[in-house]
Design an enzyme around this catalytic site. Structure first.
Site: not given
Length: 326
Positions: A149, A177, A253
């Site tokens: 992230s 991600d 996610h």
């Protein structure tokens, strides 16, 4: 220094795992997890060698040997302990995984996180050895950097800076991600994406893993956790060869986190993002893909990576995208 050790049982059997190769399961090494406090916590006087600049969660084989090192940078407002099952899986395949806790509270600017990650890497040559048993040796000529992230943004930003300085510190880069802001056209400082294909002059092999559900809203109240326009798709688009790209369909996610994440932040991780049915399949795939990638580029063993890309393995997830630049 405060230290705690933990171990985990193998993942439960599923229809996919019955025929999945070992790369998606717990590996042959017995792995343990240890917490190490930072210089600013419970320290006094001089320390030789010095304690780490940030608290660490270290996953490592307990077996004797020399092992490459992987750093994992956590996502926004997440705890490094939320990645315990993932880093345990990776470590069991013969890697020392270091997950620093960069902050507890942070604003939109990631500049301090980039500096803190660099400080941890700079600490490794003189500080890591004291936190490992004598028979476990880190190979500091093989250091890979990964981030999830916002931690993916941090990792790419630092790798780009090191490449510009022509620093040989990194051997590989992994984005789990990754996101470069809060929405399309809303990059946070410092921006990483340039929106120019193959503009990342990194000088190291790259793996990007995306989530198919990350760009979707869980409900009208919350934005997507990995919005289109600043997510994995753009990060891979800007990579040069060699680079590898997988997107897992039907997973979100935060589905690479532990099955159980406690506290307010842990509970929030279940309701902020659109998720898959369970976390285990996505986490096992991410762990296996990371292991396959590291084995290919750090150990010269590319069989598992090629098998994933060629569709020759039974995977824990369905992939909606498989691409590579070679």
């Amino acid at each position: 220094m405060a230290m705690a050790t933990a171990s985990f049982p193998p993942p439960s059997a599923t229809a996919a795992s019955a025929t999945s190769p070992i790369v998606f399961e717990i590996g042959k090494f017995n792995a343990v997890l240890e917490k190490v406090e930072s210089a600013g916590c419970c320290s006094s006087g001089r320390h030789l060698p010095p304690p780490p600049p940030k608290p660490l969660l270290i996953a490592r084989p307990s077996d004797a040997g020399e092992f490459p090192v992987l750093l994992l940078i956590h996502g926004y407002l997440l705890y490094n302990t939320f990645y315990s099952q993932l880093i345990h899986q990776i470590a069991s395949h013969g890697f020392i995984v270091i997950a620093p806790q960069l902050y507890s509270v942070a604003g939109p600017d990631t500049s301090e996180e980039i500096k803190a990650t660099a400080a941890v890497i700079n600490w490794l040559p003189e500080g890591l050895r004291q936190h490992l048993p004598p028979h476990v040796n880190p190979n500091l000529n093989k250091i890979a950097l990964s981030g999830h992230s916002r931690g993916g943004k941090t990792s790419f930003a630092l790798a780009l800076a090191l490449a510009e300085q022509k620093s040989p510190k990194l051997s590989a880069l992994i984005g789990l991600d990754p996101v470069d802001g809060t929405g399309s056209g809303k990059q946070t400082h410092p921006p990483v994406l340039k929106y120019i294909p193959q503009s990342f002059d990194l000088g190291v092999p790259v793996l990007v893993i995306g989530s198919g559900l990350g760009e979707l809203k869980r409900n009208p109240l919350f934005p997507p956790c990995a919005p289109k326009g600043i997510n994995h798709e753009e990060f891979f688009e800007e990579c040069r060869n060699p680079a590898h790209y997988f997107v897992a369909k039907d997973y979100g996610h935060l589905d690479l986190l532990d099955d159980e994440t406690g506290g307010l932040r842990g509970k929030a991780s279940y309701c902020l993002c659109k998720n898959g049915e369970s976390r285990e399949p996505m986490r096992r795939f991410v762990g296996g893909a990371v292991v396959a990638f590291l084995k290919a580029y750090l150990n010269g063993e590319d069989g598992d990576l090629r098998a994933i890309e060629d569709g020759d393995l039974c995977l824990p997830v369905h992939l909606q995208t498989v691409e590579s630049l070679l």
